[in-house]
Structures are given as C-alpha cells and as structure tokens.
Design a protein around this motif. Structure first.
Motif, short mmCIF file in Angstrom:
data_model
loop_
_atom_site.label_atom_id
_atom_site.label_comp_id
_atom_site.label_asym_id
_atom_site.label_seq_id
_atom_site.Cartn_x
_atom_site.Cartn_y
_atom_site.Cartn_z
N ARG A 104 63.53 66.77 36.56
CA ARG A 104 62.66 66.43 37.70
C ARG A 104 62.18 67.70 38.40
NH1 ARG A 104 65.86 63.35 39.92
NH2 ARG A 104 65.02 61.38 39.17
N ILE A 105 63.06 68.65 38.56
CA ILE A 105 62.68 69.90 39.24
C ILE A 105 61.61 70.64 38.45
CG2 ILE A 105 63.50 72.24 39.78
CD1 ILE A 105 66.18 70.94 40.58
N TRP A 106 61.81 70.81 37.15
CA TRP A 106 60.83 71.54 36.35
C TRP A 106 59.48 70.82 36.34
CZ3 TRP A 106 61.03 76.38 34.51
CH2 TRP A 106 62.26 77.02 34.49
N PHE A 107 59.51 69.49 36.34
CA PHE A 107 58.26 68.73 36.41
C PHE A 107 57.59 68.95 37.75
CE2 PHE A 107 56.06 64.78 37.62
CZ PHE A 107 55.09 64.74 36.63
N GLN A 108 58.34 68.86 38.84
CA GLN A 108 57.77 69.05 40.17
C GLN A 108 57.16 70.43 40.34
OE1 GLN A 108 61.23 68.15 42.52
NE2 GLN A 108 60.68 66.00 42.80
N VAL A 109 57.85 71.45 39.85
CA VAL A 109 57.32 72.82 39.99
C VAL A 109 56.07 72.99 39.14
CG1 VAL A 109 57.81 75.26 39.56
CG2 VAL A 109 59.55 73.80 40.61
N ALA A 110 56.06 72.42 37.94
CA ALA A 110 54.86 72.51 37.09
C ALA A 110 53.68 71.77 37.72
CB ALA A 110 55.16 71.93 35.70
N LYS A 111 53.97 70.75 38.52
CA LYS A 111 52.91 70.02 39.22
C LYS A 111 52.46 70.74 40.50
CE LYS A 111 51.55 66.28 38.82
NZ LYS A 111 50.26 65.77 38.25
N GLY A 112 53.19 71.80 40.88
CA GLY A 112 52.84 72.52 42.09
C GLY A 112 53.51 71.97 43.33
N TRP A 113 54.51 71.11 43.16
CA TRP A 113 55.22 70.52 44.30
C TRP A 113 56.43 71.40 44.63
CZ3 TRP A 113 55.34 65.15 41.48
CH2 TRP A 113 54.04 64.65 41.40
N TYR A 114 56.17 72.60 45.08
CA TYR A 114 57.23 73.59 45.24
C TYR A 114 58.21 73.22 46.36
CZ TYR A 114 53.69 76.08 42.57
OH TYR A 114 52.76 76.43 41.62
#
Length: 240
Positions: A131-141
C-alpha cells in the motif's frame, strides 16, 4: 507488401527496423502481430522494442498479453512504460503481480506508470508495504508518511530519482515521520541541486525538531539560495 516489411524488421539497420515496426503497427494481420511480439522481446534496439510494444498494446488480440508481460522485464524504462500502457485494464494475476513489483523500480516514471496501470483494475494491497509503495507512486506522500517509518524507503527513492516537484513533496512528507533516521536523510537532501527540494527539506527539519535538526538548519543560514535561508530561519524561530 507485408512480406517486405517483415523482412525489413530483421535487417541490420535500426532505423529501417523502426520504420518497419511503425508500418506493422497499422496491420492487424496475425503475422504482423507475431513479428511485433518477437521484436518487442528480442530486438537489440530499445526504440524498436518500444515501438513494437506500443503497437502490440494497441491491438485487441489476446495473444499480445504474454509478450507485453515479458516486456515488463525489459532493461529500458520506455519499453516497460509502453508495455504497461498495453496492459491497462487487464485483471490477470500475473500482470498485476508484475506491476506491483514495478512500484519499486529505480525509474520514477516506471513506478508512476505501474500505479496508473494498477488503478485500472480491481486491486487490494496484500500488506501495508504494498500500500505504501502504491501511495508514493501515486504521489500521495503525506498519506504514506502517516503510516510511519515503513514509508521511508519509498519516500527516499522518490527524493533520489523523482522530478523536482515529486522530490520536494517526498522530502516534506518525511517531516511527518518520527524516526531517528529522518534527520540524516533530510540533511543529505539539503545537498540537492534543486532549491525547491532544499527548501522542502529545511521545512521538514523544522517539523522534526531536536538538536541535530537545529544544527542542520543553522548551516542552512549560509545556503546559496535565499529561500532556503528564509525557510531555515523561520524553522529555527518556530523551534525557539
């Protein structure tokens, strides 16, 4: 004629093979698809592979999936991106698994493309790390940083490999995490060539606080960029 174009796709000239791949992309013939699949996986020229992968992705033939899936392992980021576009809305477990792994790729655009492709299917992360890697890739830092220290590797990779806006956003998000590693990471980020990233790091240090953060911010008062100096001074004022 098709047979001429197919022969051109096997010539020694990369420029000729590129033109041939472009021509074949307009032909739904199964022989053309087979030739494009072979070029996607085997051509020594990355641009030929990219053109062929993009052409396969525009096809509606089910046989394209296997070649595009294999192309996700290409060494060239642009070939991978072309393959990912062709695999959008494909709810195959192997495809989704490969896309999830690409969320950790060293290339920023590959990570973003993988998240965008995953977003086109019904997918649930199997654990917090995914979930974290997906969120960061989406720009949801900030959303990723709210999880805690587990978000540090993904945010750090974004700072190191992302464009200015992404790197600055990731640096700012680090300031939300309580972990002894954060100050060291932000001090390293203060060495960025991009003033916007340095400003974000200084702002984050002000949120982290502590003696080490104060030392780092004090050194920023001599930074070559005025906005970095201003941000450092404001942060030091907040920290009293």
């Amino acid at each position: 004629m098709l047979w001429v174009t197919l022969r051109q796709l096997k010539t020694g000239s990369a420029a000729t093979r590129r033109r041939a791949a472009q021509e074949l992309s307009h032909d739904p013939n199964r022989r053309a698809l087979n030739a494009l699949a072979a070029a996607t996986l085997n051509d020594p020229d990355a641009e030929v592979r990219r053109i062929a992968a993009a052409a396969l992705g525009r096809s509606d033939h089910p046989a394209r999936y296997e070649s595009l899936l294999n192309a996700l392992g290409d060494k060239d980021p642009e070939v991978i991106q072309a393959a990912m576009v062709g695999l959008r809305r494909v709810a195959d477990e192997r495809v989704i698994g490969a896309l999830v792994r690409l969320l950790r790729h060293q290339n920023f655009n590959v990570r973003v493309g993988a998240a965008q492709a995953i977003d086109t299917v019904r997918w649930t992360p199997k654990d917090r790390e995914e979930r974290i890697w997906f969120q960061v890739a989406k720009g949801w830092y900030r959303r990723a940083a709210a999880v805690g220290a587990d978000a540090i590797p993904a945010l750090q990779l974004t700072i190191q490999t992302g464009p200015v806006r992404a790197a600055a956003g990731a640096a700012e998000a680090l300031g939300m995490i309580s972990d002894p590693r954060i100050v060291k990471l932000l001090r390293a980020t203060l060495q960025s060539e991009e003033p916007a990233v340095r400003v974000a790091a200084a702002d984050a240090l002000g949120k982290v606080g502590g003696g080490e953060a104060v030392d780092a911010l004090t050194s920023c008062l001599h930074n070559s960029h005025p906005q970095v100096r201003v941000t450092a001074a404001q942060a030091l004022g907040m920290l009293r």
